[in-house]
Design a protein around this motif. Structure first.
Motif, short mmCIF file in Angstrom:
data_model
loop_
_atom_site.label_atom_id
_atom_site.label_comp_id
_atom_site.label_asym_id
_atom_site.label_seq_id
_atom_site.Cartn_x
_atom_site.Cartn_y
_atom_site.Cartn_z
N GLU A 277 -5.89 -0.81 -7.66
CA GLU A 277 -6.61 -1.46 -6.57
C GLU A 277 -5.67 -2.37 -5.78
O GLU A 277 -4.90 -3.11 -6.36
N ASN B 100 0.84 -1.22 0.00
CA ASN B 100 0.00 0.00 0.00
C ASN B 100 0.86 1.26 0.00
O ASN B 100 0.58 2.22 -0.75
N THR C 285 -7.60 3.07 -12.36
CA THR C 285 -7.71 2.70 -10.95
C THR C 285 -6.62 1.71 -10.57
O THR C 285 -6.44 0.68 -11.24
N SER D 241 -6.38 6.89 -9.58
CA SER D 241 -6.85 6.87 -8.19
C SER D 241 -6.45 5.54 -7.54
O SER D 241 -6.24 4.53 -8.22
N LEU D 242 -6.37 5.58 -6.22
CA LEU D 242 -5.99 4.39 -5.45
C LEU D 242 -7.19 3.86 -4.70
O LEU D 242 -7.86 4.60 -3.96
N LYS D 243 -7.47 2.56 -4.85
CA LYS D 243 -8.57 1.90 -4.15
C LYS D 243 -7.97 0.83 -3.24
O LYS D 243 -7.44 -0.17 -3.71
N GLU D 244 -8.07 1.03 -1.94
CA GLU D 244 -7.47 0.11 -0.97
C GLU D 244 -8.57 -0.71 -0.29
O GLU D 244 -9.24 -0.24 0.62
N ASP D 245 -8.75 -1.93 -0.76
CA ASP D 245 -9.74 -2.84 -0.14
C ASP D 245 -9.15 -3.56 1.06
O ASP D 245 -9.89 -4.06 1.91
#
Length: 532
Positions: free
Chosen positions: A454, A398, A452, A414-418
């Motif tokens: 992810e 991350n 994106t 953009s950053l998507k941190e699940d």
């Protein structure tokens, strides 16, 4: 011939010879004794009738012959012949002996009766010689009557000797048969004469055991070496029969390692193997199930041939890739250099208007940056190829992803941190992989659609809404210098090495890559790390 049979034969022959000699001597002795007895009997009879010749002439002498001879040799009387018809007997040996020694003996053929006679003569008291004879046939008849008995005795002696010889042979061989050839010195009751032989056998056993141990050790070492060989080894006789074959050779020829092959032709019907057997060919190359196998054959003196198999498929593929890489690098380097050289030459010769100098300078700058990026990517690929191992440590993907976005600084990303993704890896390489995926997505995106990045529990993925990939492109997109849209890559400065770097990083981390893409709709590229 067996020793027992030899002993039996020799013993039997000796016994038979001894029996025959004994029998002959016995018969001879019997004949001599009987002859002497007959002579004594005839002599006693003559002495009884001495002085009574008239009485003697009237006696029945049977098979015997009585003769009276005067001192001058004239036959006075003969019991079996007419005395008047008989010749003078003065010179007869027995008569001569009787006249001179009182008693005479002789054995000869009678001129009157024409048969062998035994003669005994004495000088009688009246001065005449009286003689009594008996046919030798009577003596022989006695001997002949005793022959069956003698023969029976001989046969009994021979049979007994055969039994004794057989027993003696068995007894003589028994100590030898008891010798344990593995431990000859432990034999009991051994003949002293065999001691040197037994010692020699024991010494020879020791040497043989030592040689066998050495051979076993050498064989085990050879088997271990041959079995551990990555290359195939086949040893054949001159007629093609297989003496040895390791598992690597069977595998290269597409066979099961449990299979056994008696001849080289059973292994393969390749013409090259026929040439090796029949013409002594030195080898060549064959194709087996899509793999290229290099075959080298070497004649082994007194044995056959040793055939070495090398799988050169990977080597050839690598050589092909190297050639393609060099060609692509040369081409990719020449393109920006040509532009830089051309624009620079025009400016140098003052053939550019002042209004176009800025435009030309911008082109030179962009081509130089493209050249710089190409060199950087080539160096990155080279480092990944050269490094057999990379240093792995606990890293936070991350945080690396955020550094990538800060470096790129593009608002469409953009950053998507699940989830939080922590792995055992190399931070520099992971940074390069994420950077190249995002940079590639930006270059092939359309209309500033969002890109994106992810982060999942065991993966990271980059999604764009660009030109997408065809099924053919999906198969080749990770090849070096491959570009889906060459005109677009040329405009955006793509080198065709970004996804190759991503693939190498994934391999270093034991990760796998998934691509989901629809032509004209966009692409999702996901790198999935192994779970602990």
């Amino acid at each position: 011939m067996k020793l027992r049979n030899k002993l039996f034969s020799v013993t039997t022959i000796i016994v038979i010879i001894a029996v025959v000699i004994t029998a002959f001597s016995t018969v001879r002795a019997m004949y001599s004794a009987f002859e002497k007895a007959v002579a004594n009997e005839l002599l006693m009879t003559l002495r009884l009738v001495d002085g009574n010749e008239e009485y003697a002439e009237e006696m029945d002498w049977g098979s015997r012959r009585f003769t009276c001879i005067s001192s001058d040799g004239t036959v006075v009387y003969d019991s079996q012949a007419d005395s008047e018809m008989m010749e003078n007997h003065l010179k007869r040996p027995e008569v001569q002996m009787a006249l001179s020694r009182m008693v005479g003996f002789d054995v000869r053929e009678s001129s009157t009766l024409l048969e062998n006679m035994f003669y005994v003569a004495i000088l009688s008291s009246d001065g005449n010689v009286i003689r009594l004879s008996e046919s030798q046939s009577s003596i022989y008849s006695f001997i002949f009557t005793s022959i069956p008995y003698v023969t029976a005795i001989i046969l009994l002696v021979i049979i007994a000797s055969l039994l004794v010889s057989n027993r003696i042979s068995e007894k003589a061989i028994e100590p030898i048969n008891r010798i344990d050839l593995d431990n000859p010195m432990e034999a009991e009751g051994l003949y002293e004469e065999l001691s040197p032989l037994v010692r020699k056998i024991d010494e020879q056993n020791s040497r043989i055991k030592s040689q066998i141990e050495l051979l076993k050790r050498d064989r085990d070492e050879l088997n271990l070496i041959v079995k551990s060989m990555k290359d195939g080894l086949i040893i054949i006789r001159s007629n093609g029969d297989v003496l040895m074959m390791n598992d690597a050779a069977k595998t290269m020829m597409g066979k099961n390692t449990n299979e056994e092959f008696k001849s080289l032709i059973e292994l393969s019907r390749e013409g090259l193997f026929f040439s090796i057997i029949e013409k002594g060919s030195a080898g060549g190359r064959i194709n087996v199930e899509g793999r290229t196998i290099e075959v080298h054959a070497e004649v082994v003196e007194g044995l056959g041939s040793a055939i070495l198999l090398f799988d050169v498929s990977d080597k050839l593929a690598l050589e092909m890739k190297e050639r393609e890489f060099i060609q692509n690098v040369s081409h990719e380097l020449k393109t920006p250099l040509t532009s830089i050289s051309g624009y620079s030459e025009l400016i140098m010769r003052d053939q550019v208007d002042k209004d176009h100098i800025k435009e030309f300078s911008t082109q030179i700058y962009n081509e130089a940056r493209r050249l710089y990026q190409l060199i950087e990517d080539i160096m990155a690929i080279s480092r990944l190829d050269e490094e057999a191992e990379v240093t792995l440590q606990d890293i936070d993907v991350n945080l690396i992803a955020k550094d990538v976005l800060d470096s790129i600084a593009n608002p469409i990303v953009s950053l998507k941190e699940d989830s939080r993704l922590r792995i055992k890896g190399n931070g520099t390489l992971v940074f390069e992989a994420i950077y190249n995926l995002v940079d590639n997505a930006i270059k092939y995106n359309r209309n500033d659609n969002p890109v994106t990045l992810e982060i999942g529990s065991n993966y990271f993925a980059v999604e764009d809404h660009g030109i997408g990939l065809s099924p053919y492109d999906k198969e080749r997109v990770f090849d070096r210098f491959y570009r889906v849209d060459k005109s677009r890559s040329r405009k955006t400065g793509g080198t065709g090495l970004g996804l190759s770097i991503v693939k190498s990083v994934a391999e270093r981390h034991g990760a796998r890559i998934e691509i989901n893409s629809t032509l004209g709709s966009g692409t999702i590229i996901k790198m999935i790390f192994p779970t602990k």
